[in-house]
Each structure stands twice: as C-alpha cells, then as structure tokens.
Design an enzyme around this catalytic site. Structure first.
Site, PDB file in Angstrom:
ATOM      1  N   GLY A 246       9.818   6.846  -4.762  1.00 19.00           N
ATOM      2  CA  GLY A 246      10.149   6.014  -5.909  1.00 19.00           C
ATOM      3  C   GLY A 246      10.301   6.831  -7.176  1.00 19.00           C
ATOM      4  O   GLY A 246       9.671   7.892  -7.339  1.00 19.00           O
ATOM      5  N   SER A 247      11.130   6.343  -8.106  1.00 17.85           N
ATOM      6  CA  SER A 247      11.412   7.105  -9.324  1.00 17.85           C
ATOM      7  C   SER A 247      10.188   7.284 -10.211  1.00 17.85           C
ATOM      8  O   SER A 247      10.117   8.234 -10.991  1.00 17.85           O
ATOM      9  CB  SER A 247      12.529   6.422 -10.120  1.00 17.85           C
ATOM     10  OG  SER A 247      12.157   5.102 -10.464  1.00 17.85           O
TER      11      SER A 247
ATOM     12  N   GLU B 102       2.771   1.260  -9.997  1.00 20.43           N
ATOM     13  CA  GLU B 102       1.514   0.583  -9.666  1.00 20.43           C
ATOM     14  C   GLU B 102       0.366   1.579  -9.536  1.00 20.43           C
ATOM     15  O   GLU B 102      -0.796   1.200  -9.579  1.00 20.43           O
ATOM     16  CB  GLU B 102       1.669  -0.215  -8.365  1.00 20.43           C
ATOM     17  CG  GLU B 102       2.546  -1.446  -8.505  1.00 20.43           C
ATOM     18  CD  GLU B 102       1.963  -2.469  -9.479  1.00 20.43           C
ATOM     19  OE1 GLU B 102       0.901  -3.036  -9.191  1.00 20.43           O
ATOM     20  OE2 GLU B 102       2.590  -2.687 -10.538  1.00 20.43           O
TER      21      GLU B 102
ATOM     22  N   SER C 119       0.838  -1.198   0.000  1.00 17.28           N
ATOM     23  CA  SER C 119       0.000   0.000   0.000  1.00 17.28           C
ATOM     24  C   SER C 119       0.869   1.243   0.000  1.00 17.28           C
ATOM     25  O   SER C 119       1.976   1.240   0.549  1.00 17.28           O
ATOM     26  CB  SER C 119      -0.905   0.018   1.229  1.00 17.28           C
ATOM     27  OG  SER C 119      -1.617   1.239   1.320  1.00 17.28           O
ATOM     28  N   SER C 120       0.372   2.301  -0.595  1.00 13.20           N
ATOM     29  CA  SER C 120       1.114   3.561  -0.592  1.00 13.20           C
ATOM     30  C   SER C 120       1.093   4.202   0.799  1.00 13.20           C
ATOM     31  O   SER C 120       1.913   5.070   1.086  1.00 13.20           O
ATOM     32  CB  SER C 120       0.501   4.532  -1.604  1.00 13.20           C
ATOM     33  OG  SER C 120      -0.826   4.863  -1.227  1.00 13.20           O
TER      34      SER C 120
ATOM     35  N   ARG D 208      -3.845  -0.700  -4.235  1.00 12.06           N
ATOM     36  CA  ARG D 208      -2.670  -0.184  -3.531  1.00 12.06           C
ATOM     37  C   ARG D 208      -2.923   1.217  -2.987  1.00 12.06           C
ATOM     38  O   ARG D 208      -2.291   1.649  -2.021  1.00 12.06           O
ATOM     39  CB  ARG D 208      -1.464  -0.175  -4.470  1.00 12.06           C
ATOM     40  CG  ARG D 208      -0.158   0.125  -3.750  1.00 12.06           C
ATOM     41  CD  ARG D 208       1.050   0.063  -4.672  1.00 12.06           C
ATOM     42  NE  ARG D 208       2.266  -0.048  -3.878  1.00 12.06           N
ATOM     43  CZ  ARG D 208       2.910   0.991  -3.344  1.00 12.06           C
ATOM     44  NH1 ARG D 208       2.440   2.207  -3.529  1.00 12.06           N
ATOM     45  NH2 ARG D 208       4.006   0.806  -2.639  1.00 12.06           N
TER      46      ARG D 208
ATOM     47  N   CYS E 280       7.051   7.343  -8.842  1.00 13.45           N
ATOM     48  CA  CYS E 280       5.957   7.734  -7.945  1.00 13.45           C
ATOM     49  C   CYS E 280       5.740   9.247  -7.980  1.00 13.45           C
ATOM     50  O   CYS E 280       6.697  10.023  -7.879  1.00 13.45           O
ATOM     51  CB  CYS E 280       6.274   7.291  -6.517  1.00 13.45           C
ATOM     52  SG  CYS E 280       4.930   7.600  -5.363  1.00 13.45           S
TER      53      CYS E 280
END
Length: 500
Positions: free
Chosen positions: A315-316, A407, A262-263, A417, A318
C-alpha cells in the site's frame, strides 16, 4: 536452513498485457465486469456478487457510510472501517442499509428560532443549500418549513433574524407521505416544479427529502448494487479481538459481508475467528487475510474464509516492509495465490474468490491484477482522493489535496490490525500520515477507470473477467521498456482530455 524463492518478486508496474485477437463482438459496451465476492460450490451461484471488481479499503480515511453509498451506486462494495467503537460502526452500516436510493435523510436541519447565521454556518459545513426546519432541529422532527439560499440575501438580510421569518412554512409546502415510491415522488416534483420534496409521516415528522437532481443521478447508476430488499450492499472490517461482540452488532445492522482486517492473515487468531463466527452465525460471510503465497491461501481457505485478501506492504501508506522486512511484490503474490485458488477449486469444487489489496498505482494495474487471477481489487489511496471519502479537503502548496493515513499509523492507532497477541497498543508504526491529490467525484473517476478496463479487456479479446484470465498474455518488461511506454523525446504541452 531458510527457504529461498528462486525468482524475485515483481510489482504490477513490471508487467504489460500483450494484445490478443478482438472479434467484431468484442466491444466495450458488451464487457461484463460482474465478479463473485464470496465462495461458492461448482455449479452453484455465488451468494454475493459485484457489478464492478472494486472494493474500498478498511480504513478510517477511506470507508465510511458516505463512501459505501457512493460505491454501491457504481456496483462495488465499501468495507466500513473497524477501528472505531462497535456502536459507531454498526450505526454506519445501518445508515447505508436504511438509505433508500433517491430518499435522502436530511443532514442540514435547524429550528424555527435559530438565526440566519446558523443556516449560513450549516451550509458551509455540509455544502447543502436546502435546510429543513423542524420543531426540535433534528432530522426526523416535526416539519415546520424549508429554508434555502434563495429565501434571503447575504449582505441585505439581518443575519440575527429568525429562520421562521424567512422560511417557506409547512402550510405552503408540497409534501409526500412516507411510503411513496420514488417515481411518484418525482412526478410531484415535476408537476409542481420543485427542487425538493419533503417526505413526512402521518404525524408530520420529516422522514426524508427527494431532490430533483437525484432523479438524474439515479438514472446515471445502472449498475448499483442492491440486496433483495432494494437496499445498498455494504461490508465491514472486523478484528480478531472483539469479533464475538462486533459481529452480532454488524449483522443486526444489516451488514452483507465482513472481512478480518489484518496486516498478516496466516495466523492462528484468524483461524479461530473464522471458526467461532461460522459456528455461531453460519450464514455470516467473512473474508480473511492478508496473505502473499500458496500456503497462506490454503490455510485460510481450509479455515473457512469466504474470500481471501492478498498483499503485505504494497500500500502507498504502508511501511511494513521498511519496518519489518516482511512482504512480497504484489504481482507475484497475486499470481501465486491465484494458482492456489484454482488448485483448491479443482480439488474441492469450492471456489474461494481472491482480492488483490495494495500495490495499484495506475488504472491499468487493476486490469493486470484481474488478468493475473484476482476476482476483485481493494483500493485505499484511489478512493481517498474523492469527495466521498471522510477526510478534509485542504490546499497545500497551492493544490487541493485530501488527507490519507494508514491504519498502522499513530493517527489511526489501530493496534488490532497489527496485533500479534501482545499489549493493547502499537509497538511501532507500520503506516504513514499523508496527503493525496484531490480528484473530484467518485462517480466520474470510477466511470473512467472502468472504461479503461473494458477497453483493455477488448484488446485482449475478453468480454468477462474469467475470459480475461483465460486469454490474457502477460509479459515482464525492462526498465527501458517502462521508459519507452511514457511520453519521451518530446516537449509535452499542458493539455488535459476528459471524457464527458
């Protein structure tokens, strides 16, 4: 009024390690990168450890069964992506657990009545030049023969000809019987000067293939991560929606560890999922996250998480911070959560490992994350670049690249997620669709990255990760220092140095 943190949050790129005393004993060959994956009580041995501190991200573009096998060979764990059907994910896990090191399930198969063109097309698709000929063209059908690229010449043979006219028939093959050991199979390969050895059962059905080249490969992976039955260790991602159906399927398939993907992990949904899973399957190992502060860690640790993932928006691929203004610099988040982990261990006697997920651009960032307290790191972009990732290799602007998407992108459509208890869809994107530079094989790159970590640990006078965390001296650096740390005031030649 709102709570304000006194200090700004920082990323790994804003820190450097300061060297410590290195004794004569502190050499890279003696560095042990073994690390715990799941929680354990003081004085006890963790139920699951890794031989290197790397796991691959729960992403469609990163972690499938092929990646899981490749990473387990190096000593790490892949978390097979959960944004797919329960049946497909469980099948991926089962393929990893059913893979015997050195015994390869044939993924290039034809029928005797197929054409040579079929063989060529299959080679282009899989890259494999050895093709099993089975009665029904399936991986486990009755073996009729073997055909390789050496059995016919493209441009000379009629490609509409039948495979049966060019294959080496079963009667002329050397085979091994199912149950043979890898060493016995390799003895046959060397004795009969074979490139491959088909393994069949008592009915003549193909079970697997053993290749000469895989013997050398097996010797190259002394840190491979195996369970008590000598099967590769594999993880899987789950969500907070269908876990009561997904978890039993994954456990049945043989999964070793799972994580709630999950984020944002500081939620009632994760607490309920951890409670329900551990109540129904007490032996199941389930990590949780992601969090970025002490409160979030304590919440998940008390809820029963077997490990906790750190990181929001780093994250790259995100764009959560850009879209929602939520997140925290990855280095600061790791430092604070590590302190909370140690505090929890001191109070309860239970050590809950933490995983730094995101924000790693350079290899030295991995070492910094470990020095700051992470037990292991989760990587997406890093692994997406390799041959073993599930995406296509393309040429873009004259350079080889691989596809990589988040994602939270529309391509992944993994609304679970980012689920906040709303509709079954993405309200907006929190990830992008992109390319990453192609980097070759996982083995070569991981070997290089781990070598850098070992050398840096020796610079700090540490031979284990816990010792690094105890001895590391870390300093914030200015932008001028960052610039100074790269090549400057020279004209750099186009040279590349690779370790053999």
């Amino acid at each position: 009024m709102a709570y304000y943190f006194e200090e700004p949050s920082h990323t790994f790129g804003e820190y450097l390690l300061v060297p410590g005393y290195s004794s004569a004993e502190c050499i890279p060959a003696k560095v042990d990168l073994k690390t715990p994956v799941v929680k354990f009580k003081k004085g006890e041995t963790p139920a699951l450890t890794m031989n290197i501190p790397l796991v691959s991200a729960v992403m469609q573009s990163v972690s499938d069964d092929k990646m899981a096998i490749a990473l387990a060979k190096e000593g790490g764990i892949s978390f097979i992506y959960g944004s797919q059907s329960i049946e497909n994910q469980a099948a991926m896990v089962a393929r990893v657990k059913g893979y015997k090191a050195g015994f390869v399930t044939s993924d290039s198969n034809v029928k005797p009545g197929d054409t040579l063109q079929t063989v060529i097309d299959l080679k282009e698709k899989t890259g494999h030049s050895t093709v099993a000929v089975t009665e029904d063209g399936s991986p486990n059908g009755r073996l009729m023969g073997i055909i390789t690229s050496r059995d016919f010449r493209v441009g000379h043979a009629d490609l509409s000809s039948k495979v049966r006219d060019y294959m080496t028939p079963f009667s002329e093959l050397i085979t091994g019987l199912d149950g043979i050991s890898l060493s016995e199979a390799n003895e046959l390969i060397w004795k009969h000067k074979l490139n491959s050895l088909p393994i069949i059962d008592s009915n003549g059905s193909l079970k697997s293939l053993v290749f000469r080249k895989d013997y050398a490969s097996h010797q190259e992976h002394p840190l491979e991560l195996l369970d008590s039955k000598q099967r590769y260790i594999v993880g899987a991602g789950i969500n907070t929606r269908d876990y009561m159906d997904r978890v039993p399927a994954l456990l049945e398939a043989g999964v070793d560890v799972m994580t709630l993907d999950s984020s944002e992990g500081f939620t009632e949904w994760q607490r309920r999922a951890l409670h329900d899973i551990h109540a129904k399957w007490p032996e199941a190992k389930v990590g949780a996250g992601n969090v970025v502060d002490r409160e979030g860690f304590m919440f998940l640790a008390e809820a029963g998480a077997d490990f906790v993932k750190i990181g929001i928006g780093g994250g790259s691929i995100c764009i959560t911070r850009e879209q929602k203004g939520i997140g925290r610099g990855q280095a600061t988040a790791t430092i604070e959560v590590a302190k909370a982990r140690d505090e929890y261990y001191e109070e309860t006697g239970i050590y809950v490992p933490i995983c730094s997920d995101g924000g790693i651009v350079h290899d030295y960032h991995m070492t910094l994350a470990l020095a700051m307290g992470a037990d292991f790191v989760m990587l997406g972009r890093y692994f997406a670049r390799f041959d073993e990732s599930p995406t296509h290799k393309l040429i873009v602007n004259g350079n080889y690249v691989k596809e990589y998407w988040g994602e939270g992108s529309n391509r992944a459509r993994n609304w679970q997620r980012y689920d906040m208890g709303g509709a079954n869809k993405l309200s907006f994107e929190e990830g992008v669709d992109s390319y990453v530079p192609y980097a070759g094989s996982l083995h070569d790159n991981v070997t290089m990255s781990m070598s850098k970590i070992r050398h840096t640990m020796c610079n700090c006078g540490a031979l284990t990760i816990p010792e690094l965390q105890e001895k590391a001296k870390i300093t914030l650096v200015s932008q001028a220092s960052i610039n100074e740390g790269s090549a400057h005031d020279v004209i750099v030649k186009n040279t590349t140095l690779r370790a053999e």
